[in-house]
Write a protein that holds these residues in place. Sequence first.
Motif, PDB file in Angstrom:
ATOM      1  N   ILE A 165       0.926  -1.160   0.028  1.00  0.00           N
ATOM      2  CA  ILE A 165       0.118  -0.024   0.099  1.00  0.00           C
ATOM      3  C   ILE A 165       0.858   1.497  -0.177  1.00  0.00           C
ATOM      4  O   ILE A 165       2.134   1.153   0.536  1.00  0.00           O
ATOM      5  CB  ILE A 165      -0.951  -0.116   1.414  1.00  0.00           C
ATOM      6  N   ARG A 166       0.310   2.160  -0.604  1.00  0.00           N
ATOM      7  CA  ARG A 166       1.219   3.727  -0.545  1.00  0.00           C
ATOM      8  C   ARG A 166       1.481   4.149   0.846  1.00  0.00           C
ATOM      9  O   ARG A 166       0.276   4.094   1.642  1.00  0.00           O
ATOM     10  CB  ARG A 166       0.501   4.604  -1.494  1.00  0.00           C
ATOM     11  N   ALA A 167       2.421   4.451   1.319  1.00  0.00           N
ATOM     12  CA  ALA A 167       2.850   4.776   2.571  1.00  0.00           C
ATOM     13  C   ALA A 167       2.129   6.036   2.996  1.00  0.00           C
ATOM     14  O   ALA A 167       1.757   6.036   4.089  1.00  0.00           O
ATOM     15  CB  ALA A 167       4.534   4.971   2.705  1.00  0.00           C
ATOM     16  N   GLU A 168       1.670   6.899   2.041  1.00  0.00           N
ATOM     17  CA  GLU A 168       1.125   8.290   2.234  1.00  0.00           C
ATOM     18  C   GLU A 168      -0.383   8.016   2.716  1.00  0.00           C
ATOM     19  O   GLU A 168      -0.985   9.047   3.336  1.00  0.00           O
ATOM     20  CB  GLU A 168       1.072   9.216   1.063  1.00  0.00           C
ATOM     21  N   PHE A 169      -0.914   6.896   2.444  1.00  0.00           N
ATOM     22  CA  PHE A 169      -2.335   6.493   2.849  1.00  0.00           C
ATOM     23  C   PHE A 169      -2.481   6.119   4.230  1.00  0.00           C
ATOM     24  O   PHE A 169      -3.457   5.824   4.837  1.00  0.00           O
ATOM     25  CB  PHE A 169      -2.722   5.272   1.828  1.00  0.00           C
ATOM     26  N   LEU A 170      -1.407   5.998   4.917  1.00  0.00           N
ATOM     27  CA  LEU A 170      -1.294   5.372   6.227  1.00  0.00           C
ATOM     28  C   LEU A 170      -1.050   6.468   7.479  1.00  0.00           C
ATOM     29  O   LEU A 170      -0.286   7.260   7.065  1.00  0.00           O
ATOM     30  CB  LEU A 170      -0.105   4.162   6.610  1.00  0.00           C
ATOM     31  N   ASP A 171      -1.639   6.482   8.556  1.00  0.00           N
ATOM     32  CA  ASP A 171      -1.445   7.291   9.775  1.00  0.00           C
ATOM     33  C   ASP A 171      -0.852   6.661  10.949  1.00  0.00           C
ATOM     34  O   ASP A 171      -1.220   5.284  11.010  1.00  0.00           O
ATOM     35  CB  ASP A 171      -2.683   8.080  10.012  1.00  0.00           C
ATOM     36  N   LYS A 172      -0.162   7.166  11.675  1.00  0.00           N
ATOM     37  CA  LYS A 172       0.407   6.657  12.871  1.00  0.00           C
ATOM     38  C   LYS A 172      -0.799   6.357  13.942  1.00  0.00           C
ATOM     39  O   LYS A 172      -0.989   5.528  14.859  1.00  0.00           O
ATOM     40  CB  LYS A 172       1.551   7.274  13.646  1.00  0.00           C
TER      41      LYS A 172
END
Lengths: 295, 131
Positions: free
Chosen positions: B82-89
């Motif tokens: 998955i694209r990293a920018e789509f994930l939040d901490k």
Amino acid sequence: MFIRFSLILLLLTTFSFAGDRLGEGRKKADAEIFTDFKAIKEVLENDQLSNNVKKIQNGRIAQQKKKLNKEIKSYDIPGKNEFWKFMSELWVVQNISKLKWNFEKPDYGLDDYFARFLEDLGYYEIKFKVLLLDTSLVTHFALPTSGRDALFLLSVPFIRVMDLSKLEISILMLEDYMRSNLGQFKKKVTPKGLTELLGSNFYKKKLDMGIFNGVLQNYSKLVFNTGFNFEEQFAVTKQMQGMLHGKLKYWKSYMTLLGKISNLVKGNVVYKDYNKIYPSPELQINWLKPKKEIL
Amino acid sequence: MKTFLVLLFLMPPIAQSGPIHYLYYGNMYGHLHQGPSSYSDSLKSLTCGDRVQLIQDKSGVTTEFSRFSWVKIKYGPNEGFIRAEFLDKSKPKCFQAKYIKFFNQFKIELNDVFTWGRLYDQYVTGSSKVR
């Protein structure tokens, strides 16, 4: 001897008797205290009980209130920023067959180039998304989204047929962004009654979905049929003039872009309806040319 | 004593592992891809707020997590990209949850959910710098 013995016996008997009497007194005193404490204890216990009952009742009321507030909050209608982002994406999803955005395409390097272009013009902290389309039905648009962000639709056949450079594409998107900042798109798709609804709550009320479906219908009408009028085009063109006039390279590219679009519209039957949406590149060039003085 | 030894023997081995990183999916809908490409097959659909596990490589170091990279994650039994920018901490405030009654009025169908997930893969995203 006998007398001495009798005296000792008498003394012992007397002390024992006295001791008993004293013990009885103490017991009586203790009993009295205990009886009083019993009475006080009941009172104390009752007090604690009633306090506890109050605490539990208050706790229950607070919980019920919290539950009700949560229930009411679930009926919130989004504010304008979240609303427009949601509606634009929903419209794009529902019109996938017309917009044809789900196709494999190369990386044109638009993201970095357009970002640097915006910075050069003093537009900082702008987040943008570009959705490339594999159709000539829609050429270019900026859809409403949240805050100062931008959501662009850009036709690949449109930019390919004119062989647009990255700079020309950036200028095209900038013009759409200006149009968006002027609120032209939102104004045309907002039906009566929508503004009052945004940011409100419809708890125990019926939500008129006709208004929101009307927004989506207006999106389609604007993008596929009616477009913008001359007045709106004039306003945008003048904004672009103010923005780019000080930068010769960008200004020349803008004039070149308008020339290319004008020629395309005149010569290519596929784009004959372009003027219906964006009237008209030829007029825009005339508005931008310096006026000749009659001597 | 014998029972204790038998139980100890039967217990599952405690694997040596570093810290497990959990992240949350941040967009409305999305897809877990077979490979690190927007055009590779979708293994599973994701919804905003779904928790995924960042996969560690053999040396125990988590996959490089930067805005422009693809990351390998585990979502349920599935492993994919998955694209990293789509994930939040941290868990995001999802539109569907925040405005649940409003959102439900639109009666989004399953194929729209799938399409919406594809939409984020198709975006060319960027931003101009902070001044």
